[in-house]
Design a protein around this motif. Sequence first.
Motif, mmCIF file in Angstrom:
data_model
loop_
_atom_site.group_PDB
_atom_site.id
_atom_site.type_symbol
_atom_site.label_atom_id
_atom_site.label_comp_id
_atom_site.label_asym_id
_atom_site.label_seq_id
_atom_site.Cartn_x
_atom_site.Cartn_y
_atom_site.Cartn_z
ATOM 1 N N GLY A 163 50.211 28.882 6.035
ATOM 2 C CA GLY A 163 48.881 28.671 5.045
ATOM 3 C C GLY A 163 47.555 28.808 5.762
ATOM 4 O O GLY A 163 46.493 29.120 5.316
ATOM 5 N N LEU A 219 50.214 23.559 -1.494
ATOM 6 C CA LEU A 219 49.071 23.877 -0.935
ATOM 7 C C LEU A 219 49.330 25.317 -0.147
ATOM 8 O O LEU A 219 48.683 26.186 -0.150
ATOM 9 N N ALA A 278 49.125 28.270 -2.202
ATOM 10 C CA ALA A 278 48.008 28.686 -2.618
ATOM 11 C C ALA A 278 46.863 29.339 -1.567
ATOM 12 O O ALA A 278 46.168 30.274 -2.028
ATOM 13 N N LEU A 279 47.249 28.727 -0.363
ATOM 14 C CA LEU A 279 46.477 29.124 0.575
ATOM 15 C C LEU A 279 46.795 30.700 1.285
ATOM 16 O O LEU A 279 46.149 31.449 1.483
ATOM 17 N N ASP A 306 41.704 30.119 -3.788
ATOM 18 C CA ASP A 306 40.863 29.076 -3.540
ATOM 19 C C ASP A 306 40.698 27.766 -4.347
ATOM 20 O O ASP A 306 40.741 26.565 -3.944
ATOM 21 N N ALA A 352 44.031 25.796 -4.498
ATOM 22 C CA ALA A 352 44.294 25.100 -3.159
ATOM 23 C C ALA A 352 43.245 23.852 -3.139
ATOM 24 O O ALA A 352 43.871 23.011 -2.585
ATOM 25 N N ALA A 402 40.838 22.999 2.882
ATOM 26 C CA ALA A 402 42.151 22.763 2.305
ATOM 27 C C ALA A 402 43.296 23.043 3.551
ATOM 28 O O ALA A 402 44.272 22.346 3.324
#
Length: 383
Positions: A294, A325, A328-329, A334, A337, A367
């Motif tokens: 991530g 998370l 998402a990264l 963004d 995240a 994040a």
Amino acid sequence: MAGWSAMAGTHEFVVPADHQARELAQALAAHGFARVTARPSPQGGWRVTAFDEGPYPVDAIGHRLIDAVGRAAAAVARQHGGYPEGGSRCDVSMLPVLRGADAPIVCTNAGARPPTPAVVVLAPPPRRSLALTPDTAQDVPIDLSGLDDIPWADLGHAHGSAEDIPELLRALSDPFGDWDSTLDVLFGDDLLHQGSCYSATAPALPFLSRMIVSGALPARQRLDLFVWLLVAADRWADSLLGDADHAVAQGHLPIPATWTEDVHLTVGEQLPELVSRWETEPPAVRFLLACLAGLYPHHARRIGDQISLMAQEFHGTRPGAYLLLAEALVYARDDQALAVAADIIAWETNHDPGWLEVADVTTAVKAGHVLAEGALRALSDAE
């Protein structure tokens, strides 16, 4: 905090000159602090102290409340060229002791209280174990070639010359050595002492990756090495967030701490080879590998689908939140995240909500810091 009846504390700020100190003290008193003092700082400039009488409950909500009040006060300080520089927490009965001798600048607003922002602390999701099986380790040599080609004597760590690093790395690769003690000396004492990086930190990290991919180490030891790689990779983001308020006051972008950028880049360079081990690693190691991925989406997107599947498998648990998370990264989402990080901070009270409010730092960095800090906590919860 045992025995505290209620919590109070101080919020500390630094400004360059005495006239700014006076103006800030007056502004903080007008903001609602009953007493604000200012005095010259031994490190230069002036230190302004706002005394926060509270009272706040002695629990997670109380800490979130006083921290939120401090962040609002920091916004006032920024308007006067100041930045936050620590503070204190104490039982309400101890606050008069903290006031000490009279300062050259004192502003009062008897009976006032600063506005208290609304805070939310949610119940955390359930823990979920992360297995270290199945595990495979082979009796094969670990390639440490090139170790003696590095000019270690010209490099340094927390205790001086890094000329002892080759010996420690060889001891770490010895199957009959004292693994825990060697690892603690190598990183806890020397290369990442108290979260700092040194000139010898980055050159040592590729040898950890070689140990991981060699297949010679059992899963528990591979997990330990991934922990230190994640800690090392996050020093850059941690230092950017730590410098952000000071940078705003000085009128420049946040500056990373010395050597942290080199360390961050070096860990990223190892990632392509590390992610190739995804299918052979047990869940606990995959979890850390996903979190490390991530932080480096450009190197790790090829395991994005696998991270998504693992996030679904652990949905609704603490590890699952961090895997969501990481996903998402990795896919550079963004907004997602930021939302997931905010949800995590709402129940993980050891995280600082202020991380997500820092100016001039990207969402991915903010994040990503939540991810790196929380992954290690979620891992310890599961063990």
